[in-house]
Structures are given as structure tokens and as C-alpha cells.
Design a protein around this motif. Sequence first.
Motif, short mmCIF file in Angstrom:
data_model
loop_
_atom_site.label_atom_id
_atom_site.label_comp_id
_atom_site.label_asym_id
_atom_site.label_seq_id
_atom_site.Cartn_x
_atom_site.Cartn_y
_atom_site.Cartn_z
N ILE A 89 0.83 -1.22 0.00
CA ILE A 89 0.00 0.00 0.00
C ILE A 89 0.86 1.26 0.00
N ARG A 90 2.08 1.17 0.53
CA ARG A 90 2.96 2.34 0.54
C ARG A 90 3.34 2.76 -0.86
N LEU A 91 3.52 1.78 -1.76
CA LEU A 91 3.86 2.12 -3.15
C LEU A 91 2.67 2.74 -3.87
N ILE A 92 1.48 2.27 -3.57
CA ILE A 92 0.28 2.85 -4.18
C ILE A 92 0.09 4.29 -3.71
N ILE A 93 0.29 4.52 -2.42
CA ILE A 93 0.18 5.88 -1.87
C ILE A 93 1.26 6.77 -2.49
N ALA A 94 2.48 6.26 -2.61
CA ALA A 94 3.58 7.04 -3.21
C ALA A 94 3.24 7.41 -4.64
N LEU A 95 2.66 6.49 -5.39
CA LEU A 95 2.29 6.76 -6.78
C LEU A 95 1.23 7.86 -6.85
N LEU A 96 0.19 7.75 -6.04
CA LEU A 96 -0.89 8.74 -6.08
C LEU A 96 -0.39 10.13 -5.67
N ILE A 97 0.35 10.20 -4.56
CA ILE A 97 0.87 11.49 -4.12
C ILE A 97 1.86 12.04 -5.15
N GLY A 98 2.66 11.17 -5.75
CA GLY A 98 3.63 11.60 -6.75
C GLY A 98 2.97 12.18 -7.99
N VAL A 99 1.89 11.56 -8.46
CA VAL A 99 1.18 12.08 -9.64
C VAL A 99 0.61 13.46 -9.34
N TYR A 100 -0.04 13.61 -8.19
CA TYR A 100 -0.57 14.92 -7.83
C TYR A 100 0.56 15.93 -7.63
N GLY A 101 1.69 15.49 -7.09
CA GLY A 101 2.83 16.38 -6.91
C GLY A 101 3.39 16.88 -8.23
N VAL A 102 3.47 16.00 -9.22
CA VAL A 102 3.96 16.42 -10.54
C VAL A 102 2.99 17.42 -11.16
N ILE A 103 1.70 17.14 -11.06
CA ILE A 103 0.69 18.05 -11.64
C ILE A 103 0.78 19.43 -10.98
N LEU A 104 0.86 19.47 -9.66
CA LEU A 104 0.93 20.76 -8.97
C LEU A 104 2.24 21.49 -9.26
N TRP A 130 4.95 25.04 -4.21
CA TRP A 130 5.41 24.52 -2.93
C TRP A 130 4.67 23.27 -2.50
N ALA A 131 3.38 23.22 -2.75
CA ALA A 131 2.62 22.02 -2.42
C ALA A 131 3.07 20.84 -3.29
N GLY A 132 3.33 21.10 -4.56
CA GLY A 132 3.80 20.05 -5.46
C GLY A 132 5.16 19.51 -5.04
N ILE A 133 6.07 20.40 -4.69
CA ILE A 133 7.40 19.96 -4.24
C ILE A 133 7.27 19.15 -2.95
N GLY A 134 6.43 19.61 -2.04
CA GLY A 134 6.21 18.87 -0.79
C GLY A 134 5.64 17.48 -1.04
N MET A 135 4.70 17.39 -1.97
CA MET A 135 4.11 16.09 -2.29
C MET A 135 5.14 15.16 -2.95
N LEU A 136 6.01 15.70 -3.77
CA LEU A 136 7.05 14.88 -4.39
C LEU A 136 8.03 14.36 -3.34
N VAL A 137 8.34 15.17 -2.35
CA VAL A 137 9.23 14.74 -1.27
C VAL A 137 8.57 13.63 -0.46
N VAL A 138 7.30 13.81 -0.11
CA VAL A 138 6.57 12.78 0.65
C VAL A 138 6.47 11.49 -0.16
N SER A 139 6.22 11.61 -1.45
CA SER A 139 6.15 10.45 -2.32
C SER A 139 7.48 9.70 -2.34
#
Length: 97
Positions: free
Chosen positions: A17-32, A56-65
Motif C-alpha cells: 500500500i505504501r507504493l500505491i500511496i507514493a504513486l498517487l501522491i507523486g502524480v498529484y505532486g507532478v501536476i501541482l 510549494w505544495a507540489g514539491i512537498g508532495m514529491l518529497v513525501v512520495s
Amino acid sequence: MATESGARPKKAGAFDIRLIIALLIGVYGVILTVMGIWFTSEAERQKAAGVNINLWAGIGMLVVSALFFVWAQVRPLVVPAEPETTEAADTTPAAGE
């Protein structure tokens, strides 16, 4: 790391599930991040007190991903080769005994 029957445990892999969450957050991070770099107008920045919120939100989401991905690689989930059996019914004394 083998069990009594000789079967080896497997890693969860893509079903972690961690990889699925990373993928979802990463996609939104790239878009933002893309929206923040190329599509945020000066008027939108002024609404946010001069801060490019999308960027800034996109960069933060990419880091979390990335952290979720590293976590899944460093500590993978191991799926047991055989399901655990519960013997609680056999060891619990009956009410009349």
C-alpha cells in the motif's frame, strides 16, 4: 528464511500500500509542480500573499512520495508462505468442563 515446509516467504511487491500511496501522491505532486512553474499567474500568486502555493505544495508532495517509496524499499512487507492457523478453538476449555 524458510519455514518448516521449505516454502520461502515473498515480498508484497506492487501490492504494498505504501507504493500505491507514493504513486498517487507523486502524480498529484507532478501536476501541482507543473501548474506552479508554468501556469500560475501573478494574480493567483497575489491571492496567496505572494506565495506560489501550487509549486510549494507540489514539491512537498514529491518529497513525501519519495519518502514513501524509500520506506517501501528499505523495509519491504513480507507475506508468509502459508496462512497462520488459529488453534484457539482447540485450546480453549469448554464451558461445561
